[in-house]
Enzyme design. Structure first.
Site, PDB file in Angstrom:
ATOM      1  N   THR A 224       0.895  -1.140   0.000  1.00 36.44           N
ATOM      2  CA  THR A 224       0.000   0.000   0.000  1.00 36.44           C
ATOM      3  C   THR A 224       0.935   1.191   0.000  1.00 36.44           C
ATOM      4  OG1 THR A 224      -1.713  -1.149   1.234  1.00 36.44           O
ATOM      5  CG2 THR A 224      -1.651   1.227   1.478  1.00 36.44           C
TER       6      THR A 224
ATOM      7  N   ARG B  38     -13.173  -7.837  -2.511  1.00 32.46           N
ATOM      8  CA  ARG B  38     -12.661  -7.614  -1.152  1.00 32.46           C
ATOM      9  C   ARG B  38     -12.137  -6.185  -1.032  1.00 32.46           C
ATOM     10  NH1 ARG B  38      -7.273  -6.136   0.783  1.00 32.46           N
ATOM     11  NH2 ARG B  38      -7.171  -6.761   2.963  1.00 32.46           N
TER      12      ARG B  38
ATOM     13  N   THR C 120      -0.271   0.516   6.531  1.00 28.65           N
ATOM     14  CA  THR C 120      -0.029  -0.580   5.592  1.00 28.65           C
ATOM     15  C   THR C 120       0.050  -1.902   6.353  1.00 28.65           C
ATOM     16  OG1 THR C 120       1.550  -1.539   4.021  1.00 28.65           O
ATOM     17  CG2 THR C 120       2.460  -0.016   5.652  1.00 28.65           C
TER      18      THR C 120
ATOM     19  N   GLY D 200      -5.386  -5.464   5.883  1.00 32.34           N
ATOM     20  CA  GLY D 200      -6.458  -4.490   6.091  1.00 32.34           C
ATOM     21  C   GLY D 200      -7.531  -4.909   7.065  1.00 32.34           C
TER      22      GLY D 200
END
Lengths: 318, 318
Positions: free
Chosen positions: B177, B205, B228, B231
């Site tokens: 990320t 997702r 990051t 999640g």
């Protein structure tokens, strides 16, 4: 009852003007709130989990045309349904959520199936419906969710927009969400929320209901919260988790924390806002800053009450 | 510098094993981090806003094949891209976010356009792309985002799954990320995050990157945070806002709050986790609990540094 089980729900807050529907309709909506509470209470009383109880409570409201979730949900600007739901288990902070589903009859069940699956936490759109179907949930044609009342309300909103007449939508037309919080005999907390968004919403818009921390939060020993109101503000204020943070870190009571959110933090954005919440002990609270909020609870002594406006309808033992 | 402007970024955390790519690639990824910082710093130094700075910083990382966002993003199990991004303005708590976009070249720009529009906060899927196109943003064919490296990684993951060989995906294959935090000359804070999810992710997702409070949060006088890692855990822990809550309500320092999240709260779920964060004063912090994290910052004295592992590469004045 020494076990301390308790249950609370909301069916959305707003101006809820009495003239907008018949006395029979108001009465039926209260009956459906009571049915929803009894469905959850039955589970709690027989030793079931808070998680199962909030799910069962929300399912009854999703199936009722009186609330903006499941059957009777609001319509987007394209006259379609996009449904969102989430559920959280306070015992282990597990959660599941879906957004923009169109075919699973009970979105909260899809959220629960995701929680149980332990895979993704949040699934969006067709993938969420496909997951729900694979999980064996009841699937319906999208037209199942549509009621004449929502179609009429959408047409009225869109006619106003076309004629350029500035007639603000009522809160009841704009919002509406259902949710529940529960504490079981083991002291575990859970929360769930489900919504159809709001009438004439832009397609693809996702509000706070499927967002853990914004519309839904539960943590054992702290609180369980489900919110209703303009989702964008609840997301910006991380409203449901802010209640927990105020309790955990600032030492506030559940009453203080929820009242601060509803009457100060959220109200400062000039929005209608409400929530139902439950702490580690004690009874549910259900503050709102609008004319009315569909709400109800079963207190630790087993007494059931429902309300739409100021007047509380006490219905005796649950 | 008395103005106290500062900027920090991350490009994802993980095992980042040195052998996984050439020295030339490691060096180029550090160059891209430095370019991203210079893009944001240029804005801050000329009196621009923290919001513009984090957006410009993230755009450079979205355009780099080295990071899992925009060009070079991870692929779903169907070998497609689904991109998520969010941005938040700490001065007024305004925010914008998109999830499951496939055609806007820079998802963070779509998030920013939503923030500016003041309509929905979070748009999902085709509607988010349609909004981006209408806002005049550069649109691309979905194949634009695909690099050979991600295709190879996906094939490897899927071959392993087929043969039943248990070879866990590396953190680098799983996650990634990008994000940035900034403080401008007026003392305003902002944060932004963008991601391609993870390789072989289930379609539909949605992780924490587009979730305000989970992957991204900013509030003037408190902190700006971009996260990051896996999640689902960041959502369950409302990680980005929990940093703010610990500072606001529990009186913790930025260092204490971020280290508690990364090394205790998130680590307790046995996940790799990292974040970049900035307080009301002082320099960015970038804690992570994995072998490495792409990261960098420009401190209040204008000095630029980047790193992928323990070694800090000091690059002089920004």
């Amino acid at each position: 009852m020494s076990s301390g089980i308790a249950l609370g729900l909301h069916g959305g807050c707003g101006t809820l003007e009495h003239r907008l529907q018949s006395q029979a309709d108001w009465s039926e909506s209260r009956d459906h709130l009571a049915q929803a509470l009894r469905a959850g209470w039955q589970i709690l009383r027989s030793g079931g989990s808070a998680l199962d109880a909030v799910q069962a409570t929300v399912v009854v409201m999703e199936d009722s045309p009186h609330f903006n979730a499941g059957y009777g949900a609001a319509l987007t600007a394209r006259a379609e349904h996009e449904l969102d739901a989430s559920i959280m288990d306070g015992s282990n902070l597990a959660a599941g959520a879906v957004c923009m589903v169109r075919r699973v009859r009970n979105p909260v069940q899809a959220a629960r199936a995701l929680l149980d699956s332990g895979t993704a936490l949040l699934l969006a759109g067709d993938a969420a419906d496909a997951f729900a179907a694979q999980a064996g949930l009841t699937m319906v044609d999208p037209s199942y969710f549509t009621t004449q009342r929502r179609l009429d309300a959408l047409r009225l909103l869109q006619q106003r927009a076309q004629t350029g007449a500035f007639v603000p939508a009522t809160e009841a037309e704009k919002h509406g969400t259902v949710g529940a919080v529960a504490r079981d005999a083991q002291g575990h907390l859970a929360a769930a929320t489900s919504t159809g968004g709001f009438n004439n919403t832009p397609p693809g818009r996702v509000g706070d209901s499927p967002i853990i921390g914004a519309g839904t939060y539960a943590r054992d020993g702290v609180c369980a919260v489900s919110c209703t109101g303009q989702g964008e503000i609840f997301i910006r204020r991380v409203a449901a988790y802010d209640v927990a943070a105020r309790i955990q870190y600032a030492g506030q009571s559940l009453e203080q924390a929820t009242r601060t959110l509803v009457f100060e933090t959220l109200a400062s954005h000039k929005i209608g806002a409400g929530m139902v919440a439950l702490g580690a002990t004690g009874n549910p609270v259900a503050p709102y800053n609008t004319l009315g909020m569909y709400r109800g609870w079963v207190t630790t002594d087993g007494q059931l009450a429902v309300a739409t406006h100021q007047e509380i309808h006490r219905m005796g033992a649950a």
